[in-house]
Design a protein around this motif. Structure first.
Motif, PDB file in Angstrom:
ATOM      1  N   GLU A  27       0.824  -1.210   0.000  1.00 38.38           N
ATOM      2  CA  GLU A  27       0.000   0.000   0.000  1.00 38.38           C
ATOM      3  C   GLU A  27       0.858   1.260   0.000  1.00 38.38           C
ATOM      4  O   GLU A  27       0.394   2.330  -0.386  1.00 38.38           O
ATOM      5  N   LEU A  28       2.098   1.125   0.400  1.00 37.95           N
ATOM      6  CA  LEU A  28       3.007   2.263   0.473  1.00 37.95           C
ATOM      7  C   LEU A  28       3.631   2.592  -0.889  1.00 37.95           C
ATOM      8  O   LEU A  28       3.991   3.747  -1.140  1.00 37.95           O
ATOM      9  N   ILE A  29       3.727   1.593  -1.768  1.00 39.99           N
ATOM     10  CA  ILE A  29       4.422   1.773  -3.052  1.00 39.99           C
ATOM     11  C   ILE A  29       3.802   2.878  -3.910  1.00 39.99           C
ATOM     12  O   ILE A  29       4.515   3.783  -4.352  1.00 39.99           O
ATOM     13  N   PRO A  30       2.480   2.887  -4.166  1.00 33.94           N
ATOM     14  CA  PRO A  30       1.927   3.974  -4.994  1.00 33.94           C
ATOM     15  C   PRO A  30       2.035   5.341  -4.335  1.00 33.94           C
ATOM     16  O   PRO A  30       2.186   6.356  -5.024  1.00 33.94           O
ATOM     17  N   LEU A  31       1.978   5.377  -3.013  1.00 35.99           N
ATOM     18  CA  LEU A  31       2.113   6.650  -2.308  1.00 35.99           C
ATOM     19  C   LEU A  31       3.527   7.210  -2.469  1.00 35.99           C
ATOM     20  O   LEU A  31       3.712   8.417  -2.627  1.00 35.99           O
ATOM     21  N   LEU A  32       4.512   6.333  -2.436  1.00 35.11           N
ATOM     22  CA  LEU A  32       5.896   6.765  -2.669  1.00 35.11           C
ATOM     23  C   LEU A  32       6.094   7.186  -4.125  1.00 35.11           C
ATOM     24  O   LEU A  32       6.741   8.204  -4.398  1.00 35.11           O
ATOM     25  N   LYS A  33       5.528   6.407  -5.061  1.00 37.06           N
ATOM     26  CA  LYS A  33       5.676   6.731  -6.487  1.00 37.06           C
ATOM     27  C   LYS A  33       5.074   8.088  -6.812  1.00 37.06           C
ATOM     28  O   LYS A  33       5.607   8.835  -7.631  1.00 37.06           O
ATOM     29  N   SER A  34       3.975   8.435  -6.168  1.00 39.39           N
ATOM     30  CA  SER A  34       3.347   9.727  -6.434  1.00 39.39           C
ATOM     31  C   SER A  34       4.220  10.889  -5.949  1.00 39.39           C
ATOM     32  O   SER A  34       3.984  12.027  -6.321  1.00 39.39           O
ATOM     33  N   ARG A  35       5.220  10.580  -5.160  1.00 45.71           N
ATOM     34  CA  ARG A  35       6.160  11.597  -4.671  1.00 45.71           C
ATOM     35  C   ARG A  35       7.539  11.451  -5.310  1.00 45.71           C
ATOM     36  O   ARG A  35       8.524  12.005  -4.826  1.00 45.71           O
ATOM     37  N   GLY A  36       7.596  10.673  -6.379  1.00 48.82           N
ATOM     38  CA  GLY A  36       8.838  10.533  -7.139  1.00 48.82           C
ATOM     39  C   GLY A  36       9.827   9.520  -6.585  1.00 48.82           C
ATOM     40  O   GLY A  36      10.985   9.501  -6.994  1.00 48.82           O
ATOM     41  N   ILE A  37       9.407   8.660  -5.681  1.00 52.98           N
ATOM     42  CA  ILE A  37      10.278   7.644  -5.095  1.00 52.98           C
ATOM     43  C   ILE A  37       9.871   6.290  -5.670  1.00 52.98           C
ATOM     44  O   ILE A  37       8.762   5.821  -5.420  1.00 52.98           O
ATOM     45  N   ASN A  38      10.752   5.686  -6.449  1.00 53.63           N
ATOM     46  CA  ASN A  38      10.472   4.394  -7.071  1.00 53.63           C
ATOM     47  C   ASN A  38      11.282   3.300  -6.393  1.00 53.63           C
ATOM     48  O   ASN A  38      12.477   3.158  -6.617  1.00 53.63           O
ATOM     49  N   LEU A  39      10.609   2.538  -5.561  1.00 49.44           N
ATOM     50  CA  LEU A  39      11.238   1.418  -4.863  1.00 49.44           C
ATOM     51  C   LEU A  39      10.527   0.127  -5.246  1.00 49.44           C
ATOM     52  O   LEU A  39       9.315   0.123  -5.481  1.00 49.44           O
ATOM     53  N   SER A  40      11.269  -0.963  -5.269  1.00 50.24           N
ATOM     54  CA  SER A  40      10.672  -2.261  -5.579  1.00 50.24           C
ATOM     55  C   SER A  40       9.880  -2.768  -4.375  1.00 50.24           C
ATOM     56  O   SER A  40      10.003  -2.233  -3.261  1.00 50.24           O
ATOM     57  N   ASN A  41       9.093  -3.813  -4.614  1.00 56.94           N
ATOM     58  CA  ASN A  41       8.335  -4.419  -3.511  1.00 56.94           C
ATOM     59  C   ASN A  41       9.276  -4.872  -2.401  1.00 56.94           C
ATOM     60  O   ASN A  41       8.986  -4.675  -1.216  1.00 56.94           O
ATOM     61  N   ALA A  42      10.394  -5.489  -2.778  1.00 58.11           N
ATOM     62  CA  ALA A  42      11.356  -5.992  -1.790  1.00 58.11           C
ATOM     63  C   ALA A  42      11.985  -4.846  -0.998  1.00 58.11           C
ATOM     64  O   ALA A  42      12.168  -4.962   0.222  1.00 58.11           O
ATOM     65  N   GLN A  43      12.305  -3.756  -1.667  1.00 56.81           N
ATOM     66  CA  GLN A  43      12.902  -2.615  -0.970  1.00 56.81           C
ATOM     67  C   GLN A  43      11.926  -2.011   0.046  1.00 56.81           C
ATOM     68  O   GLN A  43      12.312  -1.672   1.157  1.00 56.81           O
TER      69      GLN A  43
END
Length: 121
Positions: A27-43
């Motif tokens: 649930e955190l991944i899209p919230l980070l992506k919307s702020r320009g942070i691209n991390l993998s599921n594992a990260q």
């Protein structure tokens, strides 16, 4: 006896996520992506479930923005006092009164009692 200061920290990301009803790391991944942070599921999984040794400032700032908190809410340092290596600790078992040929632990023998039902007590 001198003391040594050891510094540690508590990483409270999982708790802050729970405060915002974010229960899954995904649930955190899209919230980070919307702020320009691209991390993998594992990260993201390691970031949430572990205690990171280093974290980029932009990622830290994005987490604070997502969770509407301050860095102090996520990262909580503490100081632990420990005895220094030069403390007056016993250097050998003999200093504790234990002889070389005598071990600390002793073997015991379990003896069954003579009860009517024959069970061990």
């Amino acid at each position: 006896m001198s003391e040594q200061r050891r510094v540690g920290y508590h990483w409270n990301l999982r708790q802050r996520m729970a405060d915002h009803n974010l229960w899954k790391t995904t649930e955190l991944i899209p919230l980070l992506k919307s702020r320009g942070i691209n991390l993998s599921n594992a990260q993201v999984h390691r970031l949430v479930t572990g205690t990171p040794e280093r974290i980029p400032a932009r990622t830290f700032a994005a987490l604070c923005d997502i969770l509407e908190c301050t860095p102090n809410d996520l990262f909580e340092p503490y100081v632990e006092m420990r005895a220094a290596a030069t403390a007056d600790a016993p250097a050998s078992p003999a200093d504790l009164g234990i002889g070389e040929k005598r071990s600390v632990a002793r073997r015991i023998r379990v003896v069954r009692s003579d009860d009517d039902d024959g069970k061990t007590t």
